[in-house]
Design an enzyme around this catalytic site. Structure first.
Site, PDB file in Angstrom:
ATOM      1  N   SER A 177       0.792  -1.230   0.000  1.00  0.00           N
ATOM      2  CA  SER A 177       0.000   0.000   0.000  1.00  0.00           C
ATOM      3  C   SER A 177       0.823   1.278   0.000  1.00  0.00           C
ATOM      4  O   SER A 177       0.345   2.315  -0.444  1.00  0.00           O
ATOM      5  CB  SER A 177      -0.935   0.017   1.209  1.00  0.00           C
ATOM      6  OG  SER A 177      -1.784  -1.108   1.183  1.00  0.00           O
ATOM      7  N   THR A 178       2.036   1.219   0.502  1.00  0.00           N
ATOM      8  CA  THR A 178       2.864   2.431   0.567  1.00  0.00           C
ATOM      9  C   THR A 178       4.210   2.185  -0.092  1.00  0.00           C
ATOM     10  O   THR A 178       4.657   1.046  -0.231  1.00  0.00           O
ATOM     11  CB  THR A 178       3.105   2.868   2.031  1.00  0.00           C
ATOM     12  OG1 THR A 178       3.945   1.910   2.669  1.00  0.00           O
ATOM     13  CG2 THR A 178       1.798   3.018   2.802  1.00  0.00           C
TER      14      THR A 178
END
Length: 99
Positions: A12-13
């Site tokens: 996600s990051t």
């Protein structure tokens, strides 16, 4: 052609790494050249290039592999839609080694 295993990994990051997922997919028998990734995208983002490429790489009889369900989708609706699409194309879905 014999059936292939196609893997998908997502973080996600930008700070997160993909090593654990890549290692997990390899342990489930996915050739590293058949692993597609998305980096820095949440599961809620439907416009994931790596996911689209992975799904497009699957053929009849292949197996689509993810290490965990939440790497594939963030909602039951999205997971169901992807699973239905794979089933209609006669592609198996493997989540953490369970087909």
């Amino acid at each position: 052609m014999s059936p292939l295993k196609v893997g998908y990994a997502r973080v996600s990051t930008d700070e997160q790494g993909l090593t654990a997922q890549r290692d997990g997919l390899a342990a489930f028998g996915v050739d590293p050249k058949r692993i597609y990734v998305d980096h820095g995208l949440t599961g809620r983002n439907a416009d994931r290039e790596g996911l689209q490429q992975a799904l497009a790489a699957c053929r009849d009889g292949d197996t689509f592999v993810v290490t965990k369900l939440d790497r594939l989708a963030r909602s039951v609706r999205d997971a169901h839609q992807i699973a239905d699409d794979l089933a209609a194309r006669e592609v198996k879905l493997s989540i953490a080694g369970s087909v």
